[in-house]
Design an enzyme around this catalytic site. Sequence first.
Site, PDB file in Angstrom:
ATOM      1  CB  ALA A  38     -28.772 -37.451   8.536  1.00  0.00           C
ATOM      2  CG  ASN A  39     -26.259 -37.508   2.574  1.00  0.00           C
ATOM      3  OD1 ASN A  39     -25.468 -36.972   3.603  1.00  0.00           O
ATOM      4  ND2 ASN A  39     -26.000 -37.966   1.492  1.00  0.00           N
TER       5      ASN A  39
END
Length: 229
Positions: free
Chosen positions: A29-30
């Site tokens: 994820a970011n």
Amino acid sequence: QGPKPLTGRRAVVTSGPTHEPIDPVRYIANRSSGKQGHAVAAALAALGADVTLVSGPVTLAHPPGVRVVRVETAAEMLAASQAALQAPDGPADIAVCAAAVADWRVAAAAGDKVKKGPDGPPTLTLAENPDILATLSQAGPARPRLVVGFAAETRDVLAYAAAKLAKKGCDWIVANDVATGTGTFGGDDNQVHLLRRGAAPEAPLVETWPRLSKTEVAARLAQAIADTL
Ligand code: C5P
């Protein structure tokens, strides 16, 4: 009180991170809270726009007056954005890409949980995700009239943002410094520069805004969009 300036305009806003599965229990994820993107969606709706918010996984409440489509991955975010932009009567007027899209996904996510074993850690083969901002900016007749991207950088903010404007083909970039210590990630404030495509894409027109709450940044951006359309 006259009519709201964006009444009759359709907008699509992407917000939040994307999650790219490694297996059914793990993902890449970011870092993104979605606060800025959700605030932009709310601000456009407050000026009368018909807004679809395409949101990655966030813990925020749905902004009032906004249609929300929840997605997990970059591929889903692109598909949902394209669907929202096209339906039902021609391209939408405005696209704002504020999501922090994962640049890569695992090429072949495992169908079952990957187990620890004697062979050591697994090797993840990555594949490049679609660039949603670039895809929408270069969509030919399906291109919205105004496409706005964000650029989060830890140094040389203006130079990188100008390069991004040229490379992606969007009209504006909202650039901010997310270096450690600025408190931008997850925080409530933001200090941004608005870059607009000038005569040459490498020489944009730059406005530097004071440090504001993300809500105020969104309100200013929505007003700038209304002034332009
Ligand atoms: O290239 P970079 O990720 O720094 O660009 C940031 C801008 O591009 C943001 O507006 C972000 O929403 C958008 N973006 C996107 N799809 C990607 C990567 C970035 O829409 N795969």
